[in-house]
Design a protein around this motif. Structure first.
Motif, mmCIF file in Angstrom:
data_model
loop_
_atom_site.group_PDB
_atom_site.id
_atom_site.type_symbol
_atom_site.label_atom_id
_atom_site.label_comp_id
_atom_site.label_asym_id
_atom_site.label_seq_id
_atom_site.Cartn_x
_atom_site.Cartn_y
_atom_site.Cartn_z
ATOM 1 N N LEU A 1 44.092 38.958 38.573
ATOM 2 C CA LEU A 1 43.829 37.627 39.114
ATOM 3 C C LEU A 1 42.334 37.339 39.065
ATOM 4 O O LEU A 1 41.525 38.221 39.309
ATOM 5 N N CYS A 2 41.999 36.090 38.781
ATOM 6 C CA CYS A 2 40.610 35.641 38.841
ATOM 7 C C CYS A 2 40.192 35.658 40.302
ATOM 8 O O CYS A 2 40.888 35.097 41.148
ATOM 9 N N THR A 3 39.100 36.293 40.589
ATOM 10 C CA THR A 3 38.634 36.373 41.965
ATOM 11 C C THR A 3 38.274 35.004 42.512
ATOM 12 O O THR A 3 38.553 34.681 43.655
ATOM 13 N N GLY A 4 37.679 34.172 41.670
ATOM 14 C CA GLY A 4 37.234 32.859 42.133
ATOM 15 C C GLY A 4 38.359 31.897 42.413
ATOM 16 O O GLY A 4 38.304 31.123 43.361
ATOM 17 N N THR A 5 39.411 31.918 41.584
ATOM 18 C CA THR A 5 40.464 30.910 41.711
ATOM 19 C C THR A 5 41.810 31.457 42.145
ATOM 20 O O THR A 5 42.681 30.695 42.547
ATOM 21 N N GLY A 6 42.030 32.763 41.999
ATOM 22 C CA GLY A 6 43.327 33.352 42.325
ATOM 23 C C GLY A 6 44.348 33.155 41.228
ATOM 24 O O GLY A 6 45.515 33.517 41.378
ATOM 25 N N VAL A 7 43.947 32.587 40.101
ATOM 26 C CA VAL A 7 44.839 32.320 38.958
ATOM 27 C C VAL A 7 44.857 33.558 38.054
ATOM 28 O O VAL A 7 43.812 34.183 37.847
ATOM 29 N N PRO A 8 46.016 33.934 37.499
ATOM 30 C CA PRO A 8 46.045 35.068 36.585
ATOM 31 C C PRO A 8 45.188 34.809 35.343
ATOM 32 O O PRO A 8 45.197 33.719 34.780
ATOM 33 N N LEU A 9 44.447 35.825 34.928
ATOM 34 C CA LEU A 9 43.651 35.735 33.706
ATOM 35 C C LEU A 9 44.621 35.794 32.524
ATOM 36 O O LEU A 9 45.756 36.243 32.649
ATOM 37 N N VAL A 10 44.174 35.331 31.356
ATOM 38 C CA VAL A 10 45.022 35.317 30.164
ATOM 39 C C VAL A 10 44.453 36.240 29.100
ATOM 40 O O VAL A 10 43.236 36.422 28.999
ATOM 41 N N SER A 11 45.346 36.816 28.311
ATOM 42 C CA SER A 11 44.939 37.688 27.215
ATOM 43 C C SER A 11 44.400 36.817 26.075
ATOM 44 O O SER A 11 45.065 35.903 25.612
ATOM 45 N N THR A 12 43.169 37.112 25.638
ATOM 46 C CA THR A 12 42.518 36.325 24.614
ATOM 47 C C THR A 12 41.897 37.256 23.576
ATOM 48 O O THR A 12 41.332 38.292 23.928
ATOM 49 N N ALA A 13 42.006 36.876 22.314
ATOM 50 C CA ALA A 13 41.414 37.688 21.250
ATOM 51 C C ALA A 13 39.895 37.674 21.373
ATOM 52 O O ALA A 13 39.285 36.650 21.684
ATOM 53 N N VAL A 14 39.289 38.819 21.134
ATOM 54 C CA VAL A 14 37.835 38.914 21.109
ATOM 55 C C VAL A 14 37.369 38.374 19.760
ATOM 56 O O VAL A 14 37.682 38.934 18.719
ATOM 57 N N GLU A 15 36.679 37.249 19.820
ATOM 58 C CA GLU A 15 36.207 36.591 18.598
ATOM 59 C C GLU A 15 34.929 37.239 18.106
ATOM 60 O O GLU A 15 34.146 37.763 18.889
#
Length: 138
Positions: free
Chosen positions: A123-137
């Motif tokens: 979870l994002c500490t700031g918003t409580g929303v789950p983080l998403v898996s993103t490709a490292v560009e």
């Protein structure tokens, strides 16, 4: 190389998971700065945090810099990373590294941590929303 606002936001999100920075801000009379930065990250993703602050209030980046300076004065070092590492793909290769990291679903911070197979999103500490898996560009 100067830090981007996304890197500063990611550092703040990591730091706000622990009560130390909040407590330091409260003890130093900067609780409003900490709260304003946290609220800016919790704002609706459809409008950026700068749009809701108004012209007379400090920007999110100014608040984050002030909190980093407070930590630096108190502890001898701030909470921003001292170095940001980056990857550049060799010419003629794919633009992604093949790796994935956890990223802010609103694109407000630079993300953190490697994604492991089967791992539940943090979870994002700031918003409580789950983080998403993103490709490292690259």
């Amino acid at each position: 190389m100067p830090l981007s606002l996304r890197d500063k936001t990611a550092a703040f999100c990591r730091e706000s998971a622990d009560p130390t920075l909040r407590e330091l801000a409260e003890e130093s009379g900067m609780a409003d700065v900490f709260q304003r930065a946290l609220l800016a990250l919790q704002d609706d993703a459809s409008s950026g945090p700068e749009e809701k602050r108004g012209p007379q209030k400090p920007t999110l980046e100014e608040d984050l810099d002030a909190l980093d300076a407070l930590a630096r004065a108190e502890f001898g070092q701030g909470y921003y990373p001292t170095q940001v590492l980056s990857y550049t793909a060799p010419p003629g290769t794919r633009s992604t590294t093949g790796a994935h990291h956890w990223a802010c679903p609103h694109g407000r911070c630079a993300g953190r941590g490697r994604v492991r197979p089967g791992q539940q999103p943090p979870l994002c500490t700031g918003t409580g929303v789950p983080l998403v898996s993103t490709a490292v560009e690259a």
